[in-house]
Scaffold this active site. Structure first.
Site, PDB file in Angstrom:
ATOM      1  N   TYR A 138     -85.635 -40.505  31.051  1.00  0.00           N
ATOM      2  CA  TYR A 138     -85.550 -41.931  31.345  1.00  0.00           C
ATOM      3  C   TYR A 138     -84.113 -42.445  31.476  1.00  0.00           C
ATOM      4  O   TYR A 138     -83.896 -43.638  31.593  1.00  0.00           O
ATOM      5  CB  TYR A 138     -86.281 -42.749  30.271  1.00  0.00           C
ATOM      6  CG  TYR A 138     -87.793 -42.577  30.280  1.00  0.00           C
ATOM      7  CD1 TYR A 138     -88.417 -41.696  31.146  1.00  0.00           C
ATOM      8  CD2 TYR A 138     -88.594 -43.300  29.417  1.00  0.00           C
ATOM      9  CE1 TYR A 138     -89.783 -41.531  31.152  1.00  0.00           C
ATOM     10  CE2 TYR A 138     -89.971 -43.147  29.412  1.00  0.00           C
ATOM     11  CZ  TYR A 138     -90.559 -42.255  30.279  1.00  0.00           C
ATOM     12  OH  TYR A 138     -91.925 -42.097  30.277  1.00  0.00           O
ATOM     13  N   LYS A 205     -92.043 -28.331  24.729  1.00  0.00           N
ATOM     14  CA  LYS A 205     -92.563 -27.555  25.863  1.00  0.00           C
ATOM     15  C   LYS A 205     -91.456 -26.619  26.332  1.00  0.00           C
ATOM     16  O   LYS A 205     -91.081 -26.615  27.504  1.00  0.00           O
ATOM     17  CB  LYS A 205     -92.996 -28.524  26.989  1.00  0.00           C
ATOM     18  CG  LYS A 205     -93.724 -27.883  28.148  1.00  0.00           C
ATOM     19  CD  LYS A 205     -95.113 -27.394  27.816  1.00  0.00           C
ATOM     20  CE  LYS A 205     -95.729 -26.636  28.975  1.00  0.00           C
ATOM     21  NZ  LYS A 205     -97.006 -25.993  28.631  1.00  0.00           N
ATOM     22  N   ASP A 238     -99.014 -30.025  25.797  1.00  0.00           N
ATOM     23  CA  ASP A 238    -100.384 -29.936  26.325  1.00  0.00           C
ATOM     24  C   ASP A 238    -101.394 -29.715  25.197  1.00  0.00           C
ATOM     25  O   ASP A 238    -102.411 -30.406  25.094  1.00  0.00           O
ATOM     26  CB  ASP A 238    -100.486 -28.848  27.408  1.00  0.00           C
ATOM     27  CG  ASP A 238     -99.660 -27.606  27.107  1.00  0.00           C
ATOM     28  OD1 ASP A 238     -98.954 -27.584  26.075  1.00  0.00           O
ATOM     29  OD2 ASP A 238     -99.712 -26.650  27.900  1.00  0.00           O
ATOM     30  N   ASP A 262     -93.860 -41.282  25.216  1.00  0.00           N
ATOM     31  CA  ASP A 262     -94.410 -42.406  25.970  1.00  0.00           C
ATOM     32  C   ASP A 262     -95.896 -42.167  26.246  1.00  0.00           C
ATOM     33  O   ASP A 262     -96.755 -43.029  26.034  1.00  0.00           O
ATOM     34  CB  ASP A 262     -93.621 -42.537  27.288  1.00  0.00           C
ATOM     35  CG  ASP A 262     -93.923 -43.829  28.017  1.00  0.00           C
ATOM     36  OD1 ASP A 262     -94.663 -44.663  27.483  1.00  0.00           O
ATOM     37  OD2 ASP A 262     -93.399 -44.013  29.132  1.00  0.00           O
ATOM     38  N   ASP A 266     -99.603 -43.884  24.345  1.00  0.00           N
ATOM     39  CA  ASP A 266    -100.725 -44.581  24.983  1.00  0.00           C
ATOM     40  C   ASP A 266    -102.038 -43.888  24.615  1.00  0.00           C
ATOM     41  O   ASP A 266    -103.065 -44.531  24.432  1.00  0.00           O
ATOM     42  CB  ASP A 266    -100.562 -44.645  26.516  1.00  0.00           C
ATOM     43  CG  ASP A 266     -99.932 -45.974  26.944  1.00  0.00           C
ATOM     44  OD1 ASP A 266     -99.177 -46.559  26.126  1.00  0.00           O
ATOM     45  OD2 ASP A 266    -100.200 -46.448  28.066  1.00  0.00           O
TER      46      ASP A 266
END
Ligand code: ATP
Length: 375
Positions: A138, A205, A238, A262, A266
């Protein structure tokens, strides 16, 4: 008597509606809890953009730096300003400007709220996501290039399809050793403070992101070795996403780089019953103010109807009060919200009821005042 100076950006869409209820509850508990406060409202966001062509003034960060905390409703309204404008608007400017690197999102479902899982039961889940909020993908580094641009010649040569494309886009993530360390360190401290499992799970990851996530993993291992009283583990993003749904009760503190955090938060808002229930804090170690904002956006589809659920904003108020050292008021607001949601007499439409935003705020104010007085 402590006096707190609070900057309020109520913003767009449902922002002003939920912030009005935050102000109602804040005003109700301050006196009984024995503190004073002063609020200054800043009309920044899309309304400001229409008049001025930008979402906050150039000296906005300097103005906010004089406050003890910032409360933000929601910024963004696609009907007024394109998402590219509001996306880099006040929220990112404030996060980056004040180095608010730790985005804290508690996941403790409220009995009575819509809950999506058959098992475990809502009261078995209690974890917090600590999302790094100033680095990663970001930071905005990169660009769009023609494949014959010398700047991307090496990349264009990597695969046939790159070289054959009309355009190449690079979106570069930045991960610094110190940036990873401070957020991971904060996650371990949180695990020590919480009355929980004393477990930190790292979202990673490294098998696919071999530079940034390898650095993240090295720092995580180092910080973990300095906290032998806390268990630690890493999970690829994942697999961790599956675990959020299949075994969320196994989590305590989850620390994640910006993008993973992020998305995970959610997902965890879904465990809480929807975006209307998810609070968050953006914390800094600097002398600048931290910022408190519900996880939801401006929800233009329900804006102006008086039906937004103020729960996320009110739980966010509880986080801000705790941060300001007003523990009694913080606990009363959180418990007041829990009580109102559990009782179920006042429910906004997202909870299957017909109560208004204001009805919920009023009910929480009454409950919170009673709880402060009993404390
Ligand atoms: P952003 O891009 O700013 O994150 P978004 O469009 O992804 O915003 P939201 O604006 O948070 O997401 O809203 C998504 C949907 O969730 C809304 O359309 C609305 O129906 C619902 N929603 C969000 N917040 C609330 C709330 N406080 N009360 C009730 N419903 C809500």
């Amino acid at each position: 008597m402590a006096k707190h100076r609070i900057a309020v950006i109520d913003g767009d869409g449902i922002g002003p509606e939920v912030v009005a209820e935050v102000m109602r509850v804040l005003e109700a508990v301050a006196g009984p809890a024995g503190f004073e406060y002063e609020t200054t409202f800043f009309p920044w966001g899309c309304r400001y953009y229409v008049e001025h062509g930008h979402t906050m003034p150039a000296d906005g960060i300097e103005i906010l730096s004089r406050y003890d905390a910032i409360f933000l409703g929601a910024v963004g309204d696609p009907r007024i300003a394109p998402e590219e404008v509001t996306g880099v608007g006040p929220v990112l400017a404030i996060r980056f400007g004040f180095d608010q690197y730790a985005n804290i999102r508690p996941v403790k479902p409220l009995p009575g709220a819509p809950y999506p899982l058959a098992r475990p039961t809502p009261d078995e889940i209690d974890f917090t996501v600590v999302r790094e909020a100033t680095e990663g993908i970001y930071v905005g580094l990169g660009g769009r290039f023609a494949p014959d641009d010398p700047q991307v010649a090496e990349i264009a040569a990597m695969r046939k399809i790159f070289g054959r494309s009309k355009e190449l886009a690079l979106q570069t993530g930045v991960y610094s050793e110190a940036g990873c360390r401070r957020v991971i360190e904060r996650a371990f401290r949180l695990a020590e403070e919480r009355d929980g499992k004393r477990l930190v799970t790292s979202a990673t990851k490294a098998n696919a992101m071999k530079h940034g996530m390898a650095l993240w993993n090295d720092v995580f291992a180092d910080v973990a070795s300095k906290h032998p009283d806390v268990r630690s583990e890493w999970n690829n993003i994942d697999a961790l996403s599956m675990r959020f749904v299949l075994k969320p009760e196994s989590l305590d503190v989850v620390v994640a780089p910006n993008l993973f955090g992020d998305i995970l938060t959610d997902l965890s808002a879904a465990l809480l019953g929807g975006l209307g229930f998810a609070p968050s804090a953006n914390l800094t170690d600097s002398h600048f103010p931290s910022m408190f904002e519900p996880c939801h956006g401006s929800a233009p589809d329900i804006a102006g109807k008086g039906i937004a659920n103020p729960t996320a904003a009110l739980l966010t108020l509880a986080m801000m009060l705790e941060h300001l050292g007003e523990d009694v008021a913080a606990r009363a607001v959180e418990d007041g919200v829990r009580e109102v949601v559990a009782r179920g007499a006042v429910r906004t439409p997202d909870m299957g009821g017909s109560a208004s935003t204001e009805d919920m705020g009023q009910a929480v104010a009454e409950a919170a005042v009673r709880l402060v007085e009993c404390a």
